[in-house]
Write a protein that holds these residues in place. Structure first.
Motif, PDB file in Angstrom:
ATOM      1  N   VAL A  23     -35.627   5.676  87.769  1.00 24.03           N
ATOM      2  CA  VAL A  23     -35.190   5.327  86.415  1.00 24.03           C
ATOM      3  C   VAL A  23     -35.040   6.092  85.305  1.00 24.03           C
ATOM      4  O   VAL A  23     -36.246   6.384  84.375  1.00 24.03           O
ATOM      5  CB  VAL A  23     -35.414   3.506  86.716  1.00 24.03           C
ATOM      6  CG1 VAL A  23     -35.415   3.280  84.601  1.00 24.03           C
ATOM      7  CG2 VAL A  23     -35.618   2.916  87.897  1.00 24.03           C
ATOM      8  N   TYR A  24     -33.766   6.057  84.839  1.00 26.56           N
ATOM      9  CA  TYR A  24     -33.806   6.360  82.528  1.00 26.56           C
ATOM     10  C   TYR A  24     -33.748   5.260  81.600  1.00 26.56           C
ATOM     11  O   TYR A  24     -33.109   4.454  82.501  1.00 26.56           O
ATOM     12  CB  TYR A  24     -32.851   7.120  83.161  1.00 26.56           C
ATOM     13  CG  TYR A  24     -32.755   8.506  81.774  1.00 26.56           C
ATOM     14  CD1 TYR A  24     -33.068   9.719  81.921  1.00 26.56           C
ATOM     15  CD2 TYR A  24     -32.204   8.164  81.245  1.00 26.56           C
ATOM     16  CE1 TYR A  24     -33.460  10.747  80.626  1.00 26.56           C
ATOM     17  CE2 TYR A  24     -31.951   8.799  79.204  1.00 26.56           C
ATOM     18  CZ  TYR A  24     -32.785  10.222  79.411  1.00 26.56           C
ATOM     19  OH  TYR A  24     -32.352  10.634  78.311  1.00 26.56           O
ATOM     20  N   HIS A  25     -34.362   5.693  80.875  1.00 28.06           N
ATOM     21  CA  HIS A  25     -33.892   4.173  80.128  1.00 28.06           C
ATOM     22  C   HIS A  25     -33.354   4.692  79.210  1.00 28.06           C
ATOM     23  O   HIS A  25     -33.748   5.585  78.371  1.00 28.06           O
ATOM     24  CB  HIS A  25     -35.648   3.988  79.359  1.00 28.06           C
ATOM     25  CG  HIS A  25     -35.333   2.582  79.032  1.00 28.06           C
ATOM     26  ND1 HIS A  25     -35.993   1.212  79.042  1.00 28.06           N
ATOM     27  CD2 HIS A  25     -35.525   2.834  77.512  1.00 28.06           C
ATOM     28  CE1 HIS A  25     -36.023   0.509  78.589  1.00 28.06           C
ATOM     29  NE2 HIS A  25     -35.458   0.831  77.211  1.00 28.06           N
ATOM     30  N   ASP A  30     -32.566  -0.123  81.518  1.00 26.88           N
ATOM     31  CA  ASP A  30     -33.098   0.918  82.474  1.00 26.88           C
ATOM     32  C   ASP A  30     -31.577   1.285  83.355  1.00 26.88           C
ATOM     33  O   ASP A  30     -30.975   0.292  84.292  1.00 26.88           O
ATOM     34  CB  ASP A  30     -34.160   0.052  83.190  1.00 26.88           C
ATOM     35  CG  ASP A  30     -35.170   0.038  83.001  1.00 26.88           C
ATOM     36  OD1 ASP A  30     -35.017   0.561  81.999  1.00 26.88           O
ATOM     37  OD2 ASP A  30     -35.758   0.018  83.087  1.00 26.88           O
ATOM     38  N   LYS A  33     -31.344   6.827  87.510  1.00 21.56           N
ATOM     39  CA  LYS A  33     -31.257   7.944  86.435  1.00 21.56           C
ATOM     40  C   LYS A  33     -30.041   9.172  87.190  1.00 21.56           C
ATOM     41  O   LYS A  33     -28.812   8.892  86.561  1.00 21.56           O
ATOM     42  CB  LYS A  33     -32.346   8.608  87.175  1.00 21.56           C
ATOM     43  CG  LYS A  33     -32.731  10.101  86.435  1.00 21.56           C
ATOM     44  CD  LYS A  33     -33.930  11.080  86.717  1.00 21.56           C
ATOM     45  CE  LYS A  33     -33.707  12.470  85.542  1.00 21.56           C
ATOM     46  NZ  LYS A  33     -34.756  13.403  86.430  1.00 21.56           N
TER      47      LYS A  33
END
Length: 194
Positions: A23-25, A30, A33
């Motif tokens: 996961v990329y915030h 979120d 990725k």
């Protein structure tokens, strides 16, 4: 009306990338990725080269397709291991994309072109391969470099910037200097390219 194969191919690439467990915030949300990365690649490509070919657009979108499936630590943690990992990834990205393109009805010649680009053949000699490399560098500088500044010392960052700069074309350099950087990043970039 049948959906157009280009749009279908993009949707299938996105579907694969949406399976990324990492996961990329960003912007308070979120994201899977590699899904976010691939969308940033497409956006940056069309900002940089609005008339990019369909093959180049698909190669940019699929550049990291399913990247999480081959972990970095499956290879020796040295330069040789890193390069082997990158080569294995490129082949996997090209193979998965080729399957999708076959599925939606693209001809072999088009599929070979996309694979050629994903494998980054003839950087500095092939215009589209160089454009893809420029876009990869621009996405890194625009979206990911600030994070790097928190994890590495200045000497390492300058080294990363110099290696990034060498891969880019003059046109890429001009575009890179239009990005809004923090004061620290801009100072590092100026040191790296002076």
């Amino acid at each position: 009306m049948k959906p157009i194969r280009f749009e279908t191919a993009i949707a299938l690439i996105d579907r694969k990338n949406s399976e990324d467990p990492n996961v990329y915030h960003a912007c308070g949300l979120d994201f899977p990725k590699e899904l976010l990365y691939s969308q940033r690649m497409s956006q940056k490509l069309l900002q940089f080269k609005p008339d990019a070919s369909r093959a180049l657009q698909i190669a940019a979108r699929a550049q990291h397709i399913c990247r999480w499936k081959i972990a970095r630590d499956e290879y020796a943690m040295d330069r040789v291991g890193y390069l082997k990992w990158r080569e294995t990834l490129k082949k996997m990205h090209a193979d998965i994309t080729a399957e999708i393109l076959k599925e939606v009805g693209y001809e072999d010649e088009f599929i070979e072109r996309v694979s050629f680009l994903i494998n980054k053949k003839l950087i500095k000699k092939n215009e589209e391969t160089q454009t893809l490399e420029d876009v990869i560098c621009l996405v890194f500088l625009d979206y990911y470099f600030e994070e790097f500044t928190e994890k590495h010392d200045d000497a390492k960052l300058i080294d990363i910037l110099q290696k990034t700069w060498v891969k880019m074309s003059e046109e890429g350099h001009v575009e890179a200097l239009k990005i809004k950087y923090s004061e620290k990043s801009l100072t590092l970039i100026k040191q790296a390219i002076s």
